[in-house]
Design a protein around this motif. Sequence first.
Motif, PDB file in Angstrom:
ATOM      1  N   ASN A  35       0.813  -1.207   0.000  1.00 48.60           N
ATOM      2  CA  ASN A  35       0.000   0.000   0.000  1.00 48.60           C
ATOM      3  C   ASN A  35       0.851   1.263   0.000  1.00 48.60           C
ATOM      4  O   ASN A  35       0.422   2.288  -0.537  1.00 48.60           O
ATOM      5  CB  ASN A  35      -0.948   0.005   1.195  1.00 48.60           C
ATOM      6  CG  ASN A  35      -2.082  -0.986   1.042  1.00 48.60           C
ATOM      7  OD1 ASN A  35      -2.104  -2.021   1.688  1.00 48.60           O
ATOM      8  ND2 ASN A  35      -3.031  -0.678   0.171  1.00 48.60           N
ATOM      9  N   ALA A  36       2.034   1.201   0.608  1.00 46.49           N
ATOM     10  CA  ALA A  36       2.902   2.373   0.629  1.00 46.49           C
ATOM     11  C   ALA A  36       3.310   2.763  -0.792  1.00 46.49           C
ATOM     12  O   ALA A  36       3.252   3.936  -1.175  1.00 46.49           O
ATOM     13  CB  ALA A  36       4.141   2.100   1.482  1.00 46.49           C
ATOM     14  N   PHE A  37       3.694   1.774  -1.593  1.00 53.66           N
ATOM     15  CA  PHE A  37       4.100   2.096  -2.960  1.00 53.66           C
ATOM     16  C   PHE A  37       2.893   2.464  -3.819  1.00 53.66           C
ATOM     17  O   PHE A  37       2.986   3.334  -4.695  1.00 53.66           O
ATOM     18  CB  PHE A  37       4.858   0.932  -3.601  1.00 53.66           C
ATOM     19  CG  PHE A  37       5.538   1.321  -4.884  1.00 53.66           C
ATOM     20  CD1 PHE A  37       6.779   1.941  -4.866  1.00 53.66           C
ATOM     21  CD2 PHE A  37       4.925   1.106  -6.116  1.00 53.66           C
ATOM     22  CE1 PHE A  37       7.395   2.331  -6.035  1.00 53.66           C
ATOM     23  CE2 PHE A  37       5.547   1.487  -7.301  1.00 53.66           C
ATOM     24  CZ  PHE A  37       6.787   2.106  -7.263  1.00 53.66           C
ATOM     25  N   ASP A  38       1.756   1.807  -3.585  1.00 52.09           N
ATOM     26  CA  ASP A  38       0.532   2.175  -4.297  1.00 52.09           C
ATOM     27  C   ASP A  38       0.224   3.655  -4.061  1.00 52.09           C
ATOM     28  O   ASP A  38      -0.084   4.400  -4.999  1.00 52.09           O
ATOM     29  CB  ASP A  38      -0.646   1.324  -3.816  1.00 52.09           C
ATOM     30  CG  ASP A  38      -0.598  -0.099  -4.344  1.00 52.09           C
ATOM     31  OD1 ASP A  38       0.293  -0.405  -5.155  1.00 52.09           O
ATOM     32  OD2 ASP A  38      -1.453  -0.909  -3.940  1.00 52.09           O
ATOM     33  N   ALA A  39       0.280   4.069  -2.801  1.00 50.17           N
ATOM     34  CA  ALA A  39      -0.023   5.456  -2.457  1.00 50.17           C
ATOM     35  C   ALA A  39       0.983   6.411  -3.084  1.00 50.17           C
ATOM     36  O   ALA A  39       0.616   7.465  -3.620  1.00 50.17           O
ATOM     37  CB  ALA A  39      -0.040   5.624  -0.931  1.00 50.17           C
ATOM     38  N   TRP A  40       2.262   6.047  -3.035  1.00 47.42           N
ATOM     39  CA  TRP A  40       3.295   6.918  -3.638  1.00 47.42           C
ATOM     40  C   TRP A  40       3.088   7.035  -5.141  1.00 47.42           C
ATOM     41  O   TRP A  40       3.184   8.121  -5.715  1.00 47.42           O
ATOM     42  CB  TRP A  40       4.687   6.348  -3.353  1.00 47.42           C
ATOM     43  CG  TRP A  40       5.768   7.147  -4.038  1.00 47.42           C
ATOM     44  CD1 TRP A  40       6.370   8.288  -3.588  1.00 47.42           C
ATOM     45  CD2 TRP A  40       6.347   6.865  -5.319  1.00 47.42           C
ATOM     46  NE1 TRP A  40       7.282   8.729  -4.504  1.00 47.42           N
ATOM     47  CE2 TRP A  40       7.289   7.884  -5.572  1.00 47.42           C
ATOM     48  CE3 TRP A  40       6.159   5.871  -6.270  1.00 47.42           C
ATOM     49  CZ2 TRP A  40       8.046   7.928  -6.748  1.00 47.42           C
ATOM     50  CZ3 TRP A  40       6.903   5.902  -7.438  1.00 47.42           C
ATOM     51  CH2 TRP A  40       7.837   6.918  -7.671  1.00 47.42           C
ATOM     52  N   CYS A  41       2.785   5.918  -5.782  1.00 41.13           N
ATOM     53  CA  CYS A  41       2.647   5.884  -7.235  1.00 41.13           C
ATOM     54  C   CYS A  41       1.493   6.767  -7.702  1.00 41.13           C
ATOM     55  O   CYS A  41       1.655   7.598  -8.600  1.00 41.13           O
ATOM     56  CB  CYS A  41       2.442   4.444  -7.701  1.00 41.13           C
ATOM     57  SG  CYS A  41       2.491   4.225  -9.498  1.00 41.13           S
ATOM     58  N   VAL A  42       0.331   6.620  -7.085  1.00 41.60           N
ATOM     59  CA  VAL A  42      -0.819   7.419  -7.529  1.00 41.60           C
ATOM     60  C   VAL A  42      -0.669   8.883  -7.128  1.00 41.60           C
ATOM     61  O   VAL A  42      -1.088   9.780  -7.863  1.00 41.60           O
ATOM     62  CB  VAL A  42      -2.141   6.842  -6.978  1.00 41.60           C
ATOM     63  CG1 VAL A  42      -2.381   5.442  -7.507  1.00 41.60           C
ATOM     64  CG2 VAL A  42      -2.174   6.854  -5.457  1.00 41.60           C
ATOM     65  N   GLY A  43      -0.051   9.147  -5.971  1.00 38.41           N
ATOM     66  CA  GLY A  43       0.136  10.524  -5.546  1.00 38.41           C
ATOM     67  C   GLY A  43       1.141  11.263  -6.404  1.00 38.41           C
ATOM     68  O   GLY A  43       0.991  12.459  -6.681  1.00 38.41           O
ATOM     69  N   PHE A  44       2.168  10.565  -6.871  1.00 39.31           N
ATOM     70  CA  PHE A  44       3.242  11.196  -7.641  1.00 39.31           C
ATOM     71  C   PHE A  44       2.889  11.295  -9.124  1.00 39.31           C
ATOM     72  O   PHE A  44       3.210  12.286  -9.780  1.00 39.31           O
ATOM     73  CB  PHE A  44       4.534  10.389  -7.461  1.00 39.31           C
ATOM     74  CG  PHE A  44       5.766  11.108  -7.927  1.00 39.31           C
ATOM     75  CD1 PHE A  44       6.388  12.052  -7.116  1.00 39.31           C
ATOM     76  CD2 PHE A  44       6.314  10.852  -9.172  1.00 39.31           C
ATOM     77  CE1 PHE A  44       7.522  12.721  -7.541  1.00 39.31           C
ATOM     78  CE2 PHE A  44       7.452  11.516  -9.613  1.00 39.31           C
ATOM     79  CZ  PHE A  44       8.059  12.455  -8.793  1.00 39.31           C
ATOM     80  N   PHE A  45       2.224  10.252  -9.657  1.00 40.69           N
ATOM     81  CA  PHE A  45       2.009  10.198 -11.101  1.00 40.69           C
ATOM     82  C   PHE A  45       0.574  10.510 -11.538  1.00 40.69           C
ATOM     83  O   PHE A  45       0.333  10.720 -12.726  1.00 40.69           O
ATOM     84  CB  PHE A  45       2.392   8.821 -11.646  1.00 40.69           C
ATOM     85  CG  PHE A  45       3.854   8.511 -11.532  1.00 40.69           C
ATOM     86  CD1 PHE A  45       4.795   9.244 -12.238  1.00 40.69           C
ATOM     87  CD2 PHE A  45       4.295   7.490 -10.702  1.00 40.69           C
ATOM     88  CE1 PHE A  45       6.143   8.959 -12.135  1.00 40.69           C
ATOM     89  CE2 PHE A  45       5.650   7.192 -10.592  1.00 40.69           C
ATOM     90  CZ  PHE A  45       6.576   7.942 -11.307  1.00 40.69           C
ATOM     91  N   ILE A  46      -0.400  10.521 -10.592  1.00 39.62           N
ATOM     92  CA  ILE A  46      -1.781  10.782 -11.008  1.00 39.62           C
ATOM     93  C   ILE A  46      -2.218  12.115 -10.410  1.00 39.62           C
ATOM     94  O   ILE A  46      -1.958  13.160 -10.992  1.00 39.62           O
ATOM     95  CB  ILE A  46      -2.705   9.611 -10.601  1.00 39.62           C
ATOM     96  CG1 ILE A  46      -2.178   8.272 -11.194  1.00 39.62           C
ATOM     97  CG2 ILE A  46      -4.123   9.862 -11.122  1.00 39.62           C
ATOM     98  CD1 ILE A  46      -2.995   7.051 -10.839  1.00 39.62           C
ATOM     99  N   ASN A  47      -2.890  12.105  -9.255  1.00 41.16           N
ATOM    100  CA  ASN A  47      -3.304  13.362  -8.636  1.00 41.16           C
ATOM    101  C   ASN A  47      -3.662  13.134  -7.176  1.00 41.16           C
ATOM    102  O   ASN A  47      -3.638  12.001  -6.686  1.00 41.16           O
ATOM    103  CB  ASN A  47      -4.490  13.998  -9.387  1.00 41.16           C
ATOM    104  CG  ASN A  47      -5.649  13.025  -9.556  1.00 41.16           C
ATOM    105  OD1 ASN A  47      -6.019  12.305  -8.620  1.00 41.16           O
ATOM    106  ND2 ASN A  47      -6.231  12.998 -10.754  1.00 41.16           N
ATOM    107  N   ASP A  48      -4.010  14.222  -6.491  1.00 45.91           N
ATOM    108  CA  ASP A  48      -4.324  14.134  -5.065  1.00 45.91           C
ATOM    109  C   ASP A  48      -5.594  13.332  -4.807  1.00 45.91           C
ATOM    110  O   ASP A  48      -5.713  12.661  -3.782  1.00 45.91           O
ATOM    111  CB  ASP A  48      -4.477  15.539  -4.469  1.00 45.91           C
ATOM    112  CG  ASP A  48      -3.152  16.281  -4.377  1.00 45.91           C
ATOM    113  OD1 ASP A  48      -2.108  15.604  -4.479  1.00 45.91           O
ATOM    114  OD2 ASP A  48      -3.167  17.513  -4.229  1.00 45.91           O
ATOM    115  N   ASP A  49      -6.564  13.426  -5.718  1.00 42.64           N
ATOM    116  CA  ASP A  49      -7.792  12.650  -5.550  1.00 42.64           C
ATOM    117  C   ASP A  49      -7.497  11.157  -5.565  1.00 42.64           C
ATOM    118  O   ASP A  49      -8.076  10.382  -4.799  1.00 42.64           O
ATOM    119  CB  ASP A  49      -8.791  12.988  -6.661  1.00 42.64           C
ATOM    120  CG  ASP A  49      -9.445  14.342  -6.444  1.00 42.64           C
ATOM    121  OD1 ASP A  49      -9.207  14.958  -5.386  1.00 42.64           O
ATOM    122  OD2 ASP A  49     -10.177  14.790  -7.347  1.00 42.64           O
ATOM    123  N   ALA A  50      -6.599  10.745  -6.454  1.00 42.06           N
ATOM    124  CA  ALA A  50      -6.230   9.327  -6.532  1.00 42.06           C
ATOM    125  C   ALA A  50      -5.516   8.891  -5.258  1.00 42.06           C
ATOM    126  O   ALA A  50      -5.749   7.785  -4.744  1.00 42.06           O
ATOM    127  CB  ALA A  50      -5.339   9.084  -7.749  1.00 42.06           C
TER     128      ALA A  50
END
Length: 275
Positions: A35-50
């Motif tokens: 979950n840590a990498f999932d959160a980093w990935c979507v926060g860095f490459f997608i947006n805050d909503d993701a």
Amino acid sequence: MPTKMNSLTEGSIWKGMLLFALPIFLGNVFQQLYNAFDAWCVGFFINDDALAAVSSSGSLIFMMISFFQGLSMGAGVIIARAFGAKHDQEMRKAIHTAIAFGLVTGVALTVIGVALTPVILRWMGTPAEVLPQSISYFRYYFFGALFIVMYNIFVGILHAVGDSKHPLYYLIVATFVNIALDLLFVLGFGMKVEGVAIATVLSQGVSAILVIITLMRTNNCVKIQLRKLRIHWDLLKKIIGVGIPAALQMALTSFSNVFVQGYVIHFGEACTGGW
């Protein structure tokens, strides 16, 4: 790859406990990287909503994993007791009972989770702007619930006979598979939270498959035979009797996080993602 059984009733007790516990500790660290990498990935490459969508599901997912880790401990206790007493026939029955029960539970959890995902997230007060992505992430994650349940059952079997190294090896492999697939689906295919969820489900499937291959190919008393899968009700009663209290105990901390998150969510997606 054969399993290495290790009875803690022989040899140096402190050395055996240390060598057994260290891989479990490291495994818990790698488990958190999902979950840590999932959160980093979507926060860095997608947006805050993701990021908020993944974060809003994290506590619920961890609660689910903790519950089934505790339940697998019940199976592990019964199997370990038979292993230590050298009651091989009872141990085999307990192993196949635990697996059969895990299959039934995993399928039921998948169906219920997929159907009730929107209800659960609304119950937590997930903001409307985050809700569609939260539903997508959590629902895809539930499609892999069977892998989560079975992996914990299989690991409980290996731990019961003193093998804590193979689960660690497989969890490390699955973690790197998860990282690679996250980047592939998000950067390569342009997917959003559903890509991250699918990557996690597939990586958990890898770890579960690796463990079951080990248990099916081994030549010792923990060998799984599909034709022997059935529920022995007397042993299931013992497994549940030990496993349910352990499962509830392990899930309580996660439940408190879910409860707190229900309040944090009301402050918006930025606070949810940060929390």
